[in-house]
Design a protein around this motif. Structure first.
Motif, PDB file in Angstrom:
ATOM      1  N   THR A  87       0.818  -1.213   0.000  1.00  0.00           N
ATOM      2  CA  THR A  87       0.000   0.000   0.000  1.00  0.00           C
ATOM      3  C   THR A  87       0.848   1.257   0.000  1.00  0.00           C
ATOM      4  O   THR A  87       0.386   2.321  -0.419  1.00  0.00           O
ATOM      5  CB  THR A  87      -0.931   0.029   1.221  1.00  0.00           C
ATOM      6  N   ARG A  90       3.774   1.335  -3.501  1.00  0.00           N
ATOM      7  CA  ARG A  90       3.267   1.852  -4.779  1.00  0.00           C
ATOM      8  C   ARG A  90       3.284   3.374  -4.834  1.00  0.00           C
ATOM      9  O   ARG A  90       3.249   3.946  -5.919  1.00  0.00           O
ATOM     10  CB  ARG A  90       1.833   1.342  -5.020  1.00  0.00           C
ATOM     11  N   ASP A  91       3.303   4.055  -3.689  1.00  0.00           N
ATOM     12  CA  ASP A  91       3.284   5.514  -3.657  1.00  0.00           C
ATOM     13  C   ASP A  91       4.725   6.013  -3.593  1.00  0.00           C
ATOM     14  O   ASP A  91       5.294   6.202  -2.523  1.00  0.00           O
ATOM     15  CB  ASP A  91       2.491   6.005  -2.437  1.00  0.00           C
ATOM     16  N   THR A  92       5.331   6.221  -4.759  1.00  0.00           N
ATOM     17  CA  THR A  92       6.734   6.627  -4.791  1.00  0.00           C
ATOM     18  C   THR A  92       6.940   8.026  -4.220  1.00  0.00           C
ATOM     19  O   THR A  92       8.045   8.347  -3.773  1.00  0.00           O
ATOM     20  CB  THR A  92       7.274   6.578  -6.228  1.00  0.00           C
ATOM     21  N   ARG A  93       5.904   8.870  -4.226  1.00  0.00           N
ATOM     22  CA  ARG A  93       6.050  10.215  -3.647  1.00  0.00           C
ATOM     23  C   ARG A  93       6.278  10.144  -2.149  1.00  0.00           C
ATOM     24  O   ARG A  93       6.862  11.061  -1.572  1.00  0.00           O
ATOM     25  CB  ARG A  93       4.807  11.056  -3.934  1.00  0.00           C
ATOM     26  N   LEU A 294       2.296  15.634  -1.541  1.00  0.00           N
ATOM     27  CA  LEU A 294       1.558  14.725  -0.673  1.00  0.00           C
ATOM     28  C   LEU A 294       0.431  15.466   0.033  1.00  0.00           C
ATOM     29  O   LEU A 294       0.544  16.660   0.312  1.00  0.00           O
ATOM     30  CB  LEU A 294       2.491  14.112   0.376  1.00  0.00           C
ATOM     31  N   ARG A 298      -0.230  12.096   4.663  1.00  0.00           N
ATOM     32  CA  ARG A 298       1.036  11.433   4.367  1.00  0.00           C
ATOM     33  C   ARG A 298       2.224  12.371   4.572  1.00  0.00           C
ATOM     34  O   ARG A 298       3.340  11.905   4.825  1.00  0.00           O
ATOM     35  CB  ARG A 298       1.014  10.846   2.962  1.00  0.00           C
ATOM     36  N   PRO A 362      -5.732  14.049  -1.464  1.00  0.00           N
ATOM     37  CA  PRO A 362      -5.218  12.820  -2.088  1.00  0.00           C
ATOM     38  C   PRO A 362      -6.067  12.334  -3.248  1.00  0.00           C
ATOM     39  O   PRO A 362      -5.535  11.848  -4.242  1.00  0.00           O
ATOM     40  CB  PRO A 362      -5.222  11.817  -0.929  1.00  0.00           C
ATOM     41  N   ARG A 365      -5.245  14.330  -6.293  1.00  0.00           N
ATOM     42  CA  ARG A 365      -3.958  13.945  -6.855  1.00  0.00           C
ATOM     43  C   ARG A 365      -4.076  12.652  -7.661  1.00  0.00           C
ATOM     44  O   ARG A 365      -3.518  12.531  -8.753  1.00  0.00           O
ATOM     45  CB  ARG A 365      -2.926  13.778  -5.729  1.00  0.00           C
ATOM     46  N   ILE A 366      -4.821  11.681  -7.132  1.00  0.00           N
ATOM     47  CA  ILE A 366      -4.977  10.412  -7.844  1.00  0.00           C
ATOM     48  C   ILE A 366      -5.709  10.642  -9.172  1.00  0.00           C
ATOM     49  O   ILE A 366      -5.324  10.095 -10.207  1.00  0.00           O
ATOM     50  CB  ILE A 366      -5.758   9.417  -6.968  1.00  0.00           C
ATOM     51  N   GLU A 369      -3.297  12.240 -11.623  1.00  0.00           N
ATOM     52  CA  GLU A 369      -2.329  11.303 -12.148  1.00  0.00           C
ATOM     53  C   GLU A 369      -2.971  10.360 -13.166  1.00  0.00           C
ATOM     54  O   GLU A 369      -2.377  10.005 -14.178  1.00  0.00           O
ATOM     55  CB  GLU A 369      -1.711  10.496 -11.003  1.00  0.00           C
TER      56      GLU A 369
END
Length: 375
Positions: A87, A90-93, A294, A298, A362, A365-366, A369
């Protein structure tokens, strides 16, 4: 160190932050101070204490202290959700900044502060560098909850740090305590550091409780279910971490009594680089999280997991490698006394920033993206 708190609702007041801590955690600085005093008194009043503690040893340290060190580590690692690694990965940020801050920036900052503040005190300096290498796995989940951070992300980062420490702590210890000072022309004549000694201590005092924590989670959930494990088992074993820490502090201060009472200014000097470290790491990590886009949850998680340290492991390594009465061990013991009030204060700062600064949602942002990918 005790059971993870329920996430506060959005409407709850920030003034209730400390009230949401358990009694054990709320007064942690008081318990640590009381343990220090009890240790000092025990060292003066109990004849032959040192000889009794050294009667039976594990990896070069007395068995009672070894038991206390292992008790500190196991409950925290039993809480980690090892099935949730993907979980966060996968969030490279979040993942990339966290790894960089924890394993590149954090140790380097502590190394610089230790040499800046303690150039003439090599034992304390070494102890602080070991603290900088021991990345967060303990109280950070509580601070993250109080600051309304992302709980699952914090738990996963804790799991990653736990695994990474087993693999990298010894190598980083050799680099920062031996190789790098030599490159920089710094005086390391007073240090005799074995990378294998440090790695062996990490394998024992982190590797063993990590394996036990993973086994508890896996087989406990399989036998009784996750609800039982989270609501019945963890609340019972959670406080053991604090009891182990306090027990270890009592013993350490019993053996360190003469050194502590005769050098109070040294203790104050140990505290100064710790204060600077927490402030720099938290503020820089919080700013970085916001800069990379972020959301608040986060960003707060990134800041607290970068600023917090695993003092349990630092104490274990210092005691096993340098001895229970060493200055390195004292530096580790002073750590949690400084960390707790500072990070509680940073919880308030984080909540203030949540109200005053704008963070990207968030979900927005998703969606952005996804649109970019589709384009």
């Amino acid at each position: 160190m005790t059971e993870t708190l329920e996430h506060p609702s959005a409407g709850s007041g920030d003034r209730a932050v400390v009230a949401r801590l358990s009694t054990l955690d709320r007064f942690l600085p008081v318990w640590i101070g009381a343990a220090m005093i009890a240790g000092l008194l025990a060292g003066r009043w109990i004849p032959g204490l040192g000889a009794a503690l050294d009667a039976v040893k594990l990896d070069g340290i007395s068995l009672p202290i070894a038991v206390g060190l292992l008790a500190m580590m196991y409950p925290v690692l039993a809480k980690v959700r090892y099935d949730r690694l993907d979980t966060v990965t996968r969030d490279t940020r979040l993942l990339v900044p966290s790894l960089v801050l924890n394993w590149l920036v954090g140790p380097a900052v502590m190394f610089a502060l230790a040499w800046l503040f303690l150039p003439d005190l090599p034992e304390y300096r070494t102890g602080l560098i070991i603290v900088g290498l021991a990345r967060c796995i303990a109280m950070v989940i509580i601070w993250n909850d109080l600051a309304r951070g992302d709980r699952e992300a914090a738990a996963v980062l804790v799991a990653l740090n736990s695994v990474f420490q087993v693999l990298a702590f010894g190598l980083l210890g050799w680099f920062y305590l031996d190789l790098l000072p030599g490159w920089l022309g710094l005086d390391t004549a007073a240090l005799e550091v074995s990378a294998w000694d440090i790695a062996r201590s990490v394998l024992i005092f982190l590797g063993v409780p990590l394996a036990a924590g993973y086994a508890s989670r896996r087989f406990g959930e399989r036998a009784k279910g996750r609800v039982w494990y989270e609501t019945r088992f963890l609340p019972r074993v959670g406080p053991v971490a604090l009891y182990g820490l306090l027990f270890t502090i009592v013993i350490l201060f019993a053996l360190q009594g003469d050194q502590i009472t005769s050098r109070p200014l040294d203790v104050a000097r140990i505290a100064l680089p710790l204060l600077a470290y927490f402030a720099l790491m938290w503020a820089g990590s919080f700013a970085l999280g916001k800069a990379v886009g972020l959301g608040y949850e986060r960003t707060a998680t990134l800041a607290f997991t970068a600023a917090g340290n695993n003092f349990e492991l630092a104490i274990a390594v210092a005691v096993a490698t340098f001895g229970v009465t060493s200055g390195q061990a004292l530096a580790g013991v002073v750590g949690p006394l400084i960390e707790v009030p500072v990070l509680v204060a940073l919880v308030y700062v984080s909540l203030w920033a949540r109200r005053r600064l704008s963070f990207r949602n968030p979900l927005e942002r998703i969606n952005a993206e996804t649109a970019e990918t589709g384009a």
